[in-house]
Design an enzyme around this catalytic site. Structure first.
Site, PDB file in Angstrom:
ATOM      1  N   HIS A   1      63.356  39.381  64.651  1.00  0.00           N
ATOM      2  CA  HIS A   1      63.645  40.007  65.951  1.00  0.00           C
ATOM      3  C   HIS A   1      64.834  40.963  65.861  1.00  0.00           C
ATOM      4  O   HIS A   1      65.588  41.119  66.822  1.00  0.00           O
ATOM      5  CB  HIS A   1      63.858  38.964  67.043  1.00  0.00           C
ATOM      6  CG  HIS A   1      62.566  38.436  67.596  1.00  0.00           C
ATOM      7  ND1 HIS A   1      62.376  38.197  68.938  1.00  0.00           N
ATOM      8  CD2 HIS A   1      61.392  38.129  66.996  1.00  0.00           C
ATOM      9  CE1 HIS A   1      61.142  37.751  69.130  1.00  0.00           C
ATOM     10  NE2 HIS A   1      60.525  37.691  67.955  1.00  0.00           N
TER      11      HIS A   1
ATOM     12  N   HIS B   1      49.059  36.951  66.609  1.00  0.00           N
ATOM     13  CA  HIS B   1      49.274  37.924  67.678  1.00  0.00           C
ATOM     14  C   HIS B   1      49.532  39.323  67.125  1.00  0.00           C
ATOM     15  O   HIS B   1      50.201  39.516  66.113  1.00  0.00           O
ATOM     16  CB  HIS B   1      50.376  37.464  68.639  1.00  0.00           C
ATOM     17  CG  HIS B   1      51.782  37.504  68.140  1.00  0.00           C
ATOM     18  ND1 HIS B   1      52.560  38.641  68.207  1.00  0.00           N
ATOM     19  CD2 HIS B   1      52.578  36.535  67.616  1.00  0.00           C
ATOM     20  CE1 HIS B   1      53.771  38.374  67.741  1.00  0.00           C
ATOM     21  NE2 HIS B   1      53.811  37.106  67.375  1.00  0.00           N
TER      22      HIS B   1
ATOM     23  N   GLU C   1      51.960  37.949  73.034  1.00  0.00           N
ATOM     24  CA  GLU C   1      52.629  36.704  72.646  1.00  0.00           C
ATOM     25  C   GLU C   1      54.121  36.774  72.894  1.00  0.00           C
ATOM     26  O   GLU C   1      54.742  35.796  73.328  1.00  0.00           O
ATOM     27  CB  GLU C   1      52.371  36.415  71.158  1.00  0.00           C
ATOM     28  CG  GLU C   1      52.861  35.046  70.684  1.00  0.00           C
ATOM     29  CD  GLU C   1      54.312  35.024  70.184  1.00  0.00           C
ATOM     30  OE1 GLU C   1      54.838  33.932  69.925  1.00  0.00           O
ATOM     31  OE2 GLU C   1      54.934  36.118  70.078  1.00  0.00           O
ATOM     32  N   GLU C   2      54.705  37.947  72.640  1.00  0.00           N
ATOM     33  CA  GLU C   2      56.157  38.081  72.700  1.00  0.00           C
ATOM     34  C   GLU C   2      56.709  37.975  74.124  1.00  0.00           C
ATOM     35  O   GLU C   2      57.918  37.862  74.314  1.00  0.00           O
ATOM     36  CB  GLU C   2      56.590  39.411  72.072  1.00  0.00           C
ATOM     37  CG  GLU C   2      56.302  39.528  70.579  1.00  0.00           C
ATOM     38  CD  GLU C   2      57.167  38.637  69.708  1.00  0.00           C
ATOM     39  OE1 GLU C   2      57.980  37.867  70.267  1.00  0.00           O
ATOM     40  OE2 GLU C   2      57.029  38.699  68.479  1.00  0.00           O
TER      41      GLU C   2
ATOM     42  N   ASP D   1      56.961  40.425  62.077  1.00  0.00           N
ATOM     43  CA  ASP D   1      56.577  39.534  63.177  1.00  0.00           C
ATOM     44  C   ASP D   1      55.775  40.363  64.187  1.00  0.00           C
ATOM     45  O   ASP D   1      56.340  41.152  64.934  1.00  0.00           O
ATOM     46  CB  ASP D   1      57.830  38.945  63.822  1.00  0.00           C
ATOM     47  CG  ASP D   1      57.536  38.072  65.027  1.00  0.00           C
ATOM     48  OD1 ASP D   1      56.370  37.715  65.240  1.00  0.00           O
ATOM     49  OD2 ASP D   1      58.486  37.772  65.782  1.00  0.00           O
TER      50      ASP D   1
ATOM     51  N   ASP E   1      52.098  32.630  62.424  1.00  0.00           N
ATOM     52  CA  ASP E   1      53.223  33.399  62.947  1.00  0.00           C
ATOM     53  C   ASP E   1      54.384  33.315  61.969  1.00  0.00           C
ATOM     54  O   ASP E   1      54.403  32.462  61.069  1.00  0.00           O
ATOM     55  CB  ASP E   1      53.649  32.873  64.326  1.00  0.00           C
ATOM     56  CG  ASP E   1      54.270  33.952  65.205  1.00  0.00           C
ATOM     57  OD1 ASP E   1      54.825  34.923  64.663  1.00  0.00           O
ATOM     58  OD2 ASP E   1      54.209  33.809  66.442  1.00  0.00           O
TER      59      ASP E   1
END
Length: 350
Positions: A318, A67, A206-207, A176, A229
């Site tokens: 994240h 992604h 995707e997130e 990410d 990922d």
């Protein structure tokens, strides 16, 4: 083991919050078009780059998904003093945002600072509470009249952090999942003898719920699926052995399951045997919280696919910055290439 850090830097630093992936998509199209037999962009914005297989009488398809989007924010309000309120696009750890720089992508890019109540004027109760996203505002250093020349409700916001090398690691915002975008591009450069038709898919959104993977898998209808990922590397002080999930420098990770997918046991076995055959350092991954494009790749084709995932161990996931090992990135490229070139040699019936 070296990797093309300059290319990874370009990929990571480009903005691309969910739903606003155009700049990273344009870069991906520029990179992959010379490497494949065909390229298309679907209505949602997924890039599907097709490299034809050399031994494929049954027209089998393998979808590889990485992604393009990164966690970010969207402007929801401009107050009378020019401060911005926002909503998150993807999951953030709020405690990492204090006084961090962001980029507001309006009519021109503007640097902002994540502001919050100073500790000096907090009550004891406030000091003891974990911060929430709603505690923050974005300070652009401008009055409202100036802000409104460039910023409107609905403009995306991304983190402001360049890529640097730290030891044998790379450190940046958006590792990410830009590291997976990098891995897929580098694999396409090296892929000379794919067994089946490879649909290298650079997905969107995707997130915020695997939206791009769902649409592209429905279109491609793959027989086999491999998602790329990041995953958690909780190999830091205070972590118990059972909490680590993966560790930096211990190799690429072969996903067994995450919160949205139980990987096909055949794909897991195939990846493990391929890693052993080609002497690629690897580690198992079970991620009990958090989903990936693996779910869409596995389930959204007409008959489903035999799916699994190659995961890249990542610290500080994240948060404002994220970190991955160059050795693990290299191993991930090696494993993906080996899998795509030997899919037809495995007995998938057992």
């Amino acid at each position: 083991m070296s990797i093309n850090v300059a290319l990874l830097k370009s990929i990571c630093e480009l903005p691309g919050a969910p739903g606003f992936e155009k700049k990273i998509r344009d870069f991906v199209l520029e990179q992959v078009s010379p490497l494949v037999d065909a390229v298309q962009v679907d209505n949602l914005g997924n890039v599907i780059a097709i490299k034809r297989g050399n031994r494929n009488p049954e027209n089998k398809r393998v979808m590889v998904a990485a992604h393009m989007d990164e966690i970010g924010f969207i402007v929801t309000h401009i107050d009378d003093n020019g401060f911005l309120k926002f909503h998150s696009l993807g999951g953030f750890d709020p405690k990492t945002l204090t006084s961090q720089r962001v980029i507001v992508h309006g009519k021109k890019d503007l640097i902002g600072v994540m502001g919050s109540k100073p500790i000096h004027v907090m009550s004891t109760e406030e000091k003891n509470k974990l911060p929430k996203l709603t505690d923050y505002f974005i300070d652009l250093g401008m009055p409202k009249e100036e802000v409104e020349k460039y910023v409107t409700i609905g403009d995306p916001i991304t983190r402001e952090r360049e890529l640097i090398e730290m030891g044998n690691c790379v450190n940046c915002k958006s590792i990410d999942n830009r590291v997976a975008v990098f891995i897929l591009i580098e694999t396409l450069k090296q892929l000379e003898d794919p067994a089946y038709d490879v649909y290298a898919t650079f997905t969107v959104q995707e997130e915020v719920g695997l939206r791009g993977a769902n649409v592209s898998a429905h279109l491609i209808n793959p027989d086999f699926g491999i998602a790329l990922d990041t995953t958690i590397a909780y190999d830091v002080p205070g972590a118990s052995a059972h909490e680590k999930i993966t560790e930096l420098g211990k190799g690429t990770a072969i996903k067994i399951m995450d919160a949205s997918t139980i990987c096909d046991y055949r794909m897991v076995a195939f990846m493990k045997s391929t890693a052993e055959k080609f002497k690629i350092k690897w580690q198992p991954e079970i991620l009990t919280a958090g989903g990936t494009d693996t779910a869409g790749v596995q389930r959204m084709g007409k008959q489903g696919s035999i799916a699994g995932a190659i995961s890249i161990p990542t610290r500080h996931l994240h948060q404002v910055i994220e970190m991955a090992s160059k050795e693990d990135i290299h191993a991930s490229i090696h494993l993906l290439k080996a899998c795509l070139e030997t899919l037809d040699a495995y007995d998938w019936k057992h």
